[in-house]
Design a protein around this motif. Structure first.
Motif, PDB file in Angstrom:
ATOM      1  N   ASN A   2      36.189  32.255 -23.834  1.00 22.60           N
ATOM      2  CA  ASN A   2      34.833  32.091 -23.343  1.00 22.60           C
ATOM      3  C   ASN A   2      34.091  33.428 -23.411  1.00 22.60           C
ATOM      4  OD1 ASN A   2      32.568  31.022 -22.225  1.00 22.60           O
ATOM      5  ND2 ASN A   2      33.430  30.704 -20.186  1.00 22.60           N
ATOM      6  N   PHE A   3      33.693  33.812 -24.637  1.00 24.10           N
ATOM      7  CA  PHE A   3      32.958  35.063 -24.823  1.00 24.10           C
ATOM      8  C   PHE A   3      31.572  34.943 -24.199  1.00 24.10           C
ATOM      9  CE2 PHE A   3      35.993  35.743 -28.294  1.00 24.10           C
ATOM     10  CZ  PHE A   3      36.286  37.089 -28.098  1.00 24.10           C
ATOM     11  N   ASP A   4      31.218  35.930 -23.399  1.00 20.29           N
ATOM     12  CA  ASP A   4      29.901  35.967 -22.800  1.00 20.29           C
ATOM     13  C   ASP A   4      29.375  37.396 -22.949  1.00 20.29           C
ATOM     14  OD1 ASP A   4      27.648  36.044 -21.200  1.00 20.29           O
ATOM     15  OD2 ASP A   4      28.544  34.912 -19.547  1.00 20.29           O
ATOM     16  N   PHE A   5      28.352  37.537 -23.777  1.00 26.04           N
ATOM     17  CA  PHE A   5      27.807  38.856 -24.091  1.00 26.04           C
ATOM     18  C   PHE A   5      27.345  39.579 -22.835  1.00 26.04           C
ATOM     19  CE2 PHE A   5      24.540  41.758 -25.864  1.00 26.04           C
ATOM     20  CZ  PHE A   5      25.376  42.473 -26.707  1.00 26.04           C
ATOM     21  N   LYS A   6      26.719  38.829 -21.909  1.00 26.62           N
ATOM     22  CA  LYS A   6      26.230  39.448 -20.675  1.00 26.62           C
ATOM     23  C   LYS A   6      27.394  39.978 -19.834  1.00 26.62           C
ATOM     24  CE  LYS A   6      23.460  38.705 -16.573  1.00 26.62           C
ATOM     25  NZ  LYS A   6      23.142  37.792 -15.537  1.00 26.62           N
ATOM     26  N   SER A  12      31.383  46.336 -19.142  1.00 28.58           N
ATOM     27  CA  SER A  12      31.428  47.625 -19.853  1.00 28.58           C
ATOM     28  C   SER A  12      30.709  48.703 -19.070  1.00 28.58           C
ATOM     29  CB  SER A  12      30.790  47.505 -21.246  1.00 28.58           C
ATOM     30  OG  SER A  12      31.524  46.652 -22.061  1.00 28.58           O
ATOM     31  N   LEU A  13      29.541  48.373 -18.541  1.00 26.15           N
ATOM     32  CA  LEU A  13      28.771  49.355 -17.771  1.00 26.15           C
ATOM     33  C   LEU A  13      29.476  49.728 -16.473  1.00 26.15           C
ATOM     34  CD1 LEU A  13      25.132  48.069 -18.351  1.00 26.15           C
ATOM     35  CD2 LEU A  13      26.175  50.149 -19.272  1.00 26.15           C
ATOM     36  N   ILE A  14      30.082  48.746 -15.820  1.00 24.41           N
ATOM     37  CA  ILE A  14      30.821  49.033 -14.583  1.00 24.41           C
ATOM     38  C   ILE A  14      31.999  49.962 -14.889  1.00 24.41           C
ATOM     39  CG2 ILE A  14      32.315  48.026 -12.788  1.00 24.41           C
ATOM     40  CD1 ILE A  14      30.405  45.556 -12.867  1.00 24.41           C
ATOM     41  N   GLU A 127      35.865  38.051 -11.089  1.00 23.74           N
ATOM     42  CA  GLU A 127      34.492  37.611 -11.353  1.00 23.74           C
ATOM     43  C   GLU A 127      34.218  37.222 -12.810  1.00 23.74           C
ATOM     44  OE1 GLU A 127      31.341  40.041  -9.673  1.00 23.74           O
ATOM     45  OE2 GLU A 127      32.802  40.980  -8.342  1.00 23.74           O
ATOM     46  N   TYR A 128      34.972  37.810 -13.758  1.00 23.50           N
ATOM     47  CA  TYR A 128      34.675  37.619 -15.180  1.00 23.50           C
ATOM     48  C   TYR A 128      35.882  37.065 -15.937  1.00 23.50           C
ATOM     49  CZ  TYR A 128      30.799  40.745 -14.011  1.00 23.50           C
ATOM     50  OH  TYR A 128      29.697  41.313 -13.434  1.00 23.50           O
ATOM     51  N   GLU A 129      35.589  36.520 -17.124  1.00 22.96           N
ATOM     52  CA  GLU A 129      36.646  36.019 -18.005  1.00 22.96           C
ATOM     53  C   GLU A 129      37.467  37.200 -18.531  1.00 22.96           C
ATOM     54  OE1 GLU A 129      37.437  32.839 -18.940  1.00 22.96           O
ATOM     55  OE2 GLU A 129      35.896  32.046 -17.606  1.00 22.96           O
ATOM     56  N   THR A 130      38.779  37.011 -18.639  1.00 27.44           N
ATOM     57  CA  THR A 130      39.684  38.075 -19.079  1.00 27.44           C
ATOM     58  C   THR A 130      39.318  38.609 -20.459  1.00 27.44           C
ATOM     59  OG1 THR A 130      41.440  37.043 -17.777  1.00 27.44           O
ATOM     60  CG2 THR A 130      42.113  38.669 -19.410  1.00 27.44           C
ATOM     61  N   VAL A 131      38.946  37.738 -21.376  1.00 26.90           N
ATOM     62  CA  VAL A 131      38.615  38.170 -22.738  1.00 26.90           C
ATOM     63  C   VAL A 131      37.405  39.106 -22.741  1.00 26.90           C
ATOM     64  CG1 VAL A 131      37.161  36.164 -23.319  1.00 26.90           C
ATOM     65  CG2 VAL A 131      38.363  37.390 -25.127  1.00 26.90           C
ATOM     66  N   ASN A 132      36.454  38.845 -21.853  1.00 24.25           N
ATOM     67  CA  ASN A 132      35.271  39.710 -21.762  1.00 24.25           C
ATOM     68  C   ASN A 132      35.624  41.077 -21.179  1.00 24.25           C
ATOM     69  OD1 ASN A 132      33.675  37.622 -22.801  1.00 24.25           O
ATOM     70  ND2 ASN A 132      33.357  36.772 -20.767  1.00 24.25           N
ATOM     71  N   ILE A 133      36.573  41.097 -20.235  1.00 25.18           N
ATOM     72  CA  ILE A 133      37.024  42.367 -19.658  1.00 25.18           C
ATOM     73  C   ILE A 133      37.766  43.181 -20.715  1.00 25.18           C
ATOM     74  CG2 ILE A 133      38.425  43.448 -17.859  1.00 25.18           C
ATOM     75  CD1 ILE A 133      37.970  40.874 -16.188  1.00 25.18           C
TER      76      ILE A 133
END
Length: 191
Positions: A2-6, A12-14, A127-133
């Motif tokens: 579940n890629f989510d650009f936001k 990334s910023l955190i 809070e976020y999907e692992t793939v996005n992290i």
């Protein structure tokens, strides 16, 4: 997947604020003067491996020693709070011995993948999907590598005042993250 650009950008910023590689340029320059050569590739790869491993097994390690994620996140919020105070006030609360080599121990851990980073990764995981992290980790490691490789040039361009301004800005951001992390997880502890 579940890629989510936001989510990738936010995570990334955190991580960028927590790792604070720009604010660490003075430390990196000092290490370079003390030990000569910094192994940028080795430090970046080891930091990435540590972060990804902790992302996947950090929770299991905590449960093995009887600590829940919320308690760890609250403790991590305190660490982030004190890191932010160091950045904003220009003080050093944590003092470490001068390293003899500048590859894995002072750079990869704890400078890049330290306690604040590990805490943040567990908090992000809730809070976020692992793939996005993982994408956020890769983005940050690439940036860390580039900064390590060109730390001398960056120091010349920004100057000490420029580095201090950037460090203080990221300190305020990190302070806000620490407050949010504390508020969210302290509620979960008592509910």
């Amino acid at each position: 997947m579940n890629f989510d650009f936001k989510e990738i950008i936010t995570a990334s910023l955190i991580l960028f604020a927590v790792i604070d590689i720009i604010g660490s340029i003075p430390i990196i320059v000092d290490l370079r003067k003390k030990v000569g050569h910094i192994e940028s590739e080795k430090a970046s790869i080891v930091a990435a491996i540590l972060m990804v491993m902790f992302l996947f097994v950090g929770e299991e390690i905590l449960s093995l020693i009887g600590i829940d994620v919320n308690s760890f996140a609250v403790a991590g919020a305190f660490i982030l709070f004190f890191l932010a105070l160091e950045m904003i006030l220009g003080i050093q609360l944590y003092k470490d011995d001068a390293p003899e080599t500048a590859s894995i121990v002072p750079l990869a851990f704890p400078l890049i993948a330290g306690a604040g980073t590990m805490t943040t990764l567990l908090s992000l995981r809730s809070e976020y999907e692992t793939v996005n992290i993982i994408c956020a980790i890769v983005i940050n490691v690439v940036f860390v590598y580039l900064v390590l490789k060109s730390s001398g040039k960056i120091e010349k361009v920004l100057g000490s005042q420029g580095i201090n301004v950037i460090r203080k800005i990221f300190g305020v951001i990190l302070l806000a993250i620490a407050v949010k992390l504390f508020a969210t997880n302290i509620q979960n502890l008592f509910s």
